[in-house]
Design an enzyme around this catalytic site. Structure first.
Site, PDB file in Angstrom:
ATOM      1  N   VAL A  34       0.767  -1.359   0.011  1.00  0.00           N
ATOM      2  CA  VAL A  34      -0.081  -0.129  -0.110  1.00  0.00           C
ATOM      3  C   VAL A  34       0.937   1.139   0.202  1.00  0.00           C
ATOM      4  O   VAL A  34       0.623   2.211  -0.822  1.00  0.00           O
ATOM      5  CB  VAL A  34      -0.882   0.050   1.244  1.00  0.00           C
ATOM      6  CG1 VAL A  34      -1.694   1.378   1.178  1.00  0.00           C
ATOM      7  CG2 VAL A  34      -1.785  -1.358   1.067  1.00  0.00           C
ATOM      8  N   CYS A  35       1.845   1.358   0.657  1.00  0.00           N
ATOM      9  CA  CYS A  35       2.679   2.449   0.899  1.00  0.00           C
ATOM     10  C   CYS A  35       3.309   2.709  -0.536  1.00  0.00           C
ATOM     11  O   CYS A  35       3.469   3.813  -0.872  1.00  0.00           O
ATOM     12  CB  CYS A  35       3.949   2.261   1.866  1.00  0.00           C
ATOM     13  SG  CYS A  35       3.330   1.635   3.430  1.00  0.00           S
ATOM     14  N   GLY A  36       3.813   1.585  -1.045  1.00  0.00           N
ATOM     15  CA  GLY A  36       4.326   1.612  -2.508  1.00  0.00           C
ATOM     16  C   GLY A  36       3.594   2.467  -3.233  1.00  0.00           C
ATOM     17  O   GLY A  36       3.921   3.247  -3.901  1.00  0.00           O
TER      18      GLY A  36
ATOM     19  N   MET B 259       3.200   6.292  -2.313  1.00  0.00           N
ATOM     20  CA  MET B 259       4.335   6.961  -2.768  1.00  0.00           C
ATOM     21  C   MET B 259       4.324   6.986  -4.307  1.00  0.00           C
ATOM     22  O   MET B 259       4.767   8.060  -4.740  1.00  0.00           O
ATOM     23  CB  MET B 259       5.658   6.391  -2.149  1.00  0.00           C
ATOM     24  CG  MET B 259       5.683   6.537  -0.537  1.00  0.00           C
ATOM     25  SD  MET B 259       5.441   8.108   0.043  1.00  0.00           S
ATOM     26  CE  MET B 259       4.251   7.476   1.408  1.00  0.00           C
TER      27      MET B 259
END
Lengths: 178, 149
Positions: free
Chosen positions: B37-39, B42
């Site tokens: 999810v962070c990928g 960002m």
């Protein structure tokens, strides 16, 4: 979350324009998930026939998918010659080959005027169209590809498996009860 | 006023909050480099920088990952904004911003927008598994533009 702006004549629309169900996909031609969604959407179009119109808006993540934006412009360029959806299909069927020569090859396969097509790959108006699709996606809350909107509202369920089709069936039933 | 801090942005370079004075700043606390999810979050911000810059806004990401981890992640995803390492003492800056999950030892998924003077103007907490997208940020920045007029 709602679709901003709503579907208009600026969008490419496949199917019955008066259909009760409006399915919008924000997608990236180089995204493997969108590649997986392609046959699912195709099947849904077959199942729902005249009850569904499908709209595709571009959401290329260019930094991780360097060929996504030019592929999107290629579909728009084919669109100028009346073959938007044909190019859309060809590109998703050949997602691993999206470099310039491959796009030219697809244009040839569709019997497009290749000189015009090649020039249109750099057409500022088409590039702007792709970028404005992207911005509309950001404003509509698209946070991954593919993201679907059904009758203007973001669909947050799963798109793999039976969920999307079931949800659309419910929407269709609702529209017929009104 | 947003609390000032200094964190590593690269293995040999530190950035302090006050260096952003005169620009708006979006601070995105996120749980971890490399997690899916962070990928996506960002990657999405990376593609949206143009729209943020248009509103006089810069962006930094902050997690408790170390500076070498950030470097590797940032290079892999071709990020064009700094990732700051809230690594030692772990989570100290995140705690100042109420963005630290002590149970997990990671940052929560929290967004802040600071104005040109470093005053917090907007914040948003998302469930850890949900990428908050960019729509909320754009709306908040545009509301700030309108309130200035």
């Amino acid at each position: 979350m709602t679709l901003k702006p709503p579907v208009s004549t600026l969008d490419h629309c496949f199917g019955n324009p008066e259909a009760a169900i409006e399915l919008v996909e924000y997608g990236d031609f180089q995204c493997p998930y969108c590649g997986r969604a392609f046959p699912i959407v195709k099947r849904i179009q077959e199942i729902f026939g005249n009850d569904l119109k499908f709209i595709f808006r571009n959401f290329p993540l260019s930094k991780i998918h360097p060929e996504a934006k030019s592929a999107a412009v290629a579909t728009e360029a084919a669109g100028l010659q009346g073959q938007y959806w044909e190019m859309h299909h060809l590109i998703f069927e050949n997602q691993r080959r999206l470099f310039k020569n491959a796009l030219m090859e697809y244009a040839g396969r569709l019997n497009l005027h290749t000189g015009q097509f090649e020039a249109d790959l750099h057409n500022p108006g088409l590039i702007e169209k792709v970028e404005s699709d992207f911005e509309s996606g950001l404003r509509s809350g698209v946070n991954a590809t593919p993201t679907f909107f059904i009758n203007g509202e973001k669909y947050t369920g799963a798109w793999e498996g039976p969920d999307l089709e079931n949800f659309l069936q419910q929407e269709l039933a609702k529209s017929k009860n009104i | 006023m947003a609390p000032d801090f200094t964190l590593y942005a690269t293995p040999d370079q530190q950035i302090s909050l006050h260096e952003f004075k005169g620009k708006r700043l979006i601070i995105a606390f996120y749980p971890a480099d490399w997690s899916p999810v962070c990928g996506d979050q960002m990657a999405l911000y990376n593609e949206s920088l143009h729209f943020l810059h248009r509103n006089n806004a810069q962006l930094v990401g902050i997690s408790v990952d170390g500076k070498w981890c950030h470097l590797s992640f940032s290079q892999d995803r071709r990020l064009h904004f700094p990732l700051l390492a809230d690594f030692e003492p772990k989570g100290a800056v995140s705690q100042l911003y109420d963005a630290y999950d002590e149970r997990l030892g990671e940052c929560k998924r929290v967004l802040y927008i600071l104005d040109e003077e470093g005053v917090i103007r907007w914040n948003h907490l998302s469930p850890t598994g949900v990428n908050p997208g960019v729509d909320g940020i754009l709306e908040a920045l545009e509301a700030m533009n309108n309130s200035k007029k």
